[in-house]
Design a protein around this motif. Structure first.
Motif, short mmCIF file in Angstrom:
data_model
loop_
_atom_site.label_atom_id
_atom_site.label_comp_id
_atom_site.label_asym_id
_atom_site.label_seq_id
_atom_site.Cartn_x
_atom_site.Cartn_y
_atom_site.Cartn_z
N PRO A 64 86.66 64.53 77.82
CA PRO A 64 87.99 63.92 78.02
C PRO A 64 89.12 64.61 77.26
N PRO A 65 88.93 64.96 75.97
CA PRO A 65 90.02 65.67 75.30
C PRO A 65 90.31 67.05 75.92
N LEU A 66 89.26 67.75 76.34
CA LEU A 66 89.48 69.05 76.99
C LEU A 66 90.22 68.90 78.31
N LEU A 67 89.84 67.92 79.09
CA LEU A 67 90.52 67.68 80.37
C LEU A 67 91.97 67.26 80.14
N MET A 68 92.20 66.43 79.14
CA MET A 68 93.57 66.01 78.82
C MET A 68 94.40 67.21 78.37
N TYR A 69 93.78 68.07 77.57
CA TYR A 69 94.47 69.28 77.11
C TYR A 69 94.87 70.16 78.29
N GLN A 70 93.96 70.35 79.24
CA GLN A 70 94.27 71.15 80.43
C GLN A 70 95.39 70.52 81.24
N TYR A 71 95.37 69.19 81.37
CA TYR A 71 96.40 68.48 82.12
C TYR A 71 97.76 68.66 81.46
N ILE A 72 97.79 68.50 80.13
CA ILE A 72 99.06 68.65 79.40
C ILE A 72 99.57 70.08 79.51
N ARG A 73 98.67 71.05 79.41
CA ARG A 73 99.10 72.46 79.54
C ARG A 73 99.70 72.73 80.91
N ALA A 74 99.06 72.20 81.96
CA ALA A 74 99.57 72.42 83.32
C ALA A 74 100.94 71.76 83.49
N LYS A 75 101.09 70.53 82.98
CA LYS A 75 102.38 69.83 83.06
C LYS A 75 103.43 70.60 82.28
N ASP A 76 103.06 71.06 81.08
CA ASP A 76 103.99 71.80 80.23
C ASP A 76 104.45 73.07 80.92
N GLU A 77 103.52 73.77 81.56
CA GLU A 77 103.86 75.00 82.27
C GLU A 77 104.81 74.71 83.43
N ASP A 78 104.57 73.62 84.14
CA ASP A 78 105.44 73.24 85.25
C ASP A 78 106.84 72.90 84.75
N TYR A 79 106.93 72.12 83.67
CA TYR A 79 108.24 71.77 83.13
C TYR A 79 108.95 73.01 82.59
N TYR A 80 108.21 73.89 81.95
CA TYR A 80 108.81 75.12 81.43
C TYR A 80 109.38 75.97 82.57
N THR A 81 108.61 76.10 83.65
CA THR A 81 109.07 76.87 84.80
C THR A 81 110.34 76.25 85.39
N THR A 82 110.37 74.92 85.48
CA THR A 82 111.55 74.23 85.99
C THR A 82 112.75 74.47 85.07
N GLU A 83 112.49 74.45 83.77
CA GLU A 83 113.56 74.69 82.80
C GLU A 83 114.13 76.10 82.92
N VAL A 84 113.24 77.08 83.07
CA VAL A 84 113.67 78.47 83.22
C VAL A 84 114.48 78.63 84.50
N LEU A 85 114.01 78.02 85.58
CA LEU A 85 114.72 78.07 86.85
C LEU A 85 116.11 77.46 86.70
N TYR A 86 116.21 76.32 86.01
CA TYR A 86 117.50 75.67 85.78
C TYR A 86 118.42 76.57 84.96
N TYR A 87 117.87 77.18 83.91
CA TYR A 87 118.66 78.04 83.04
C TYR A 87 119.18 79.26 83.79
N LYS A 88 118.29 79.91 84.55
CA LYS A 88 118.68 81.14 85.25
C LYS A 88 119.59 80.87 86.44
N SER A 89 119.60 79.63 86.94
CA SER A 89 120.47 79.33 88.08
C SER A 89 121.93 79.22 87.66
N GLY A 90 122.18 78.92 86.39
CA GLY A 90 123.54 78.78 85.91
C GLY A 90 124.14 77.43 86.27
N SER A 91 123.36 76.55 86.82
CA SER A 91 123.83 75.24 87.23
C SER A 91 124.05 74.35 86.00
N LYS A 92 124.92 73.36 86.18
CA LYS A 92 125.16 72.39 85.10
C LYS A 92 124.55 71.03 85.45
N ASP A 93 123.94 70.94 86.63
CA ASP A 93 123.36 69.69 87.10
C ASP A 93 121.83 69.73 86.93
#
Length: 133
Positions: free
Chosen positions: A72-101
């Motif tokens: 369970p801790p290993l699976l939770m770790y993998q889940y959190i890493r995948a979520k973190d990677e998705d949020y990070y990618t979204t953040e980078v996309l937002y930053y590089k788009s130059g949008s304020k929304d």
């Protein structure tokens, strides 16, 4: 040649062809049965002796006390890493788009995953197709 002669040949040879086909299928099934027996023997072989049976009990105890509690801790770790990677990618996309929304990329007021920009885009496409004016 003669189509009637050819038809006669086919009618005479059909039972032989069926027998050959049956023999080939039977041979394949026999081989499959042999493989199943070997797999069963491989799995049940350790139980053949008292020591082998004790080893199986030891392995089962190890799995219950060490392996299962770690999963369970290993699976939770993998889940959190995948979520973190998705949020990070979204953040980078937002930053590089130059949008304020920021809500255009991830709207936290929406239910569940529907706040993600790709899901928003897909839902908008579905809504536009369903509500043709």
């Amino acid at each position: 040649g003669n189509p009637l002669f050819r038809l006669g040949q086919l009618l005479l040879l059909a039972p032989i062809a069926r027998t050959v086909g049956f023999a080939a299928r039977r041979s394949a099934m026999s081989g499959l049965g042999t493989m199943a027996q070997l797999a069963h023997k491989f799995v049940t072989w350790p139980q053949g002796t008292t020591q082998g049976f004790c080893n199986i009990i030891k392995i089962g105890t190890f799995c219950r006390t060490v392996v299962w509690p770690c999963l369970p801790p290993l699976l939770m770790y993998q889940y959190i890493r995948a979520k973190d990677e998705d949020y990070y990618t979204t953040e980078v996309l937002y930053y590089k788009s130059g949008s304020k929304d920021a809500k255009a990329f991830y709207d936290t007021s929406r239910i569940g995953i529907s706040g993600h920009w790709r899901i928003q885009q897909d839902l908008e496409t579905i809504r536009a197709a369903a509500n043709v004016e």
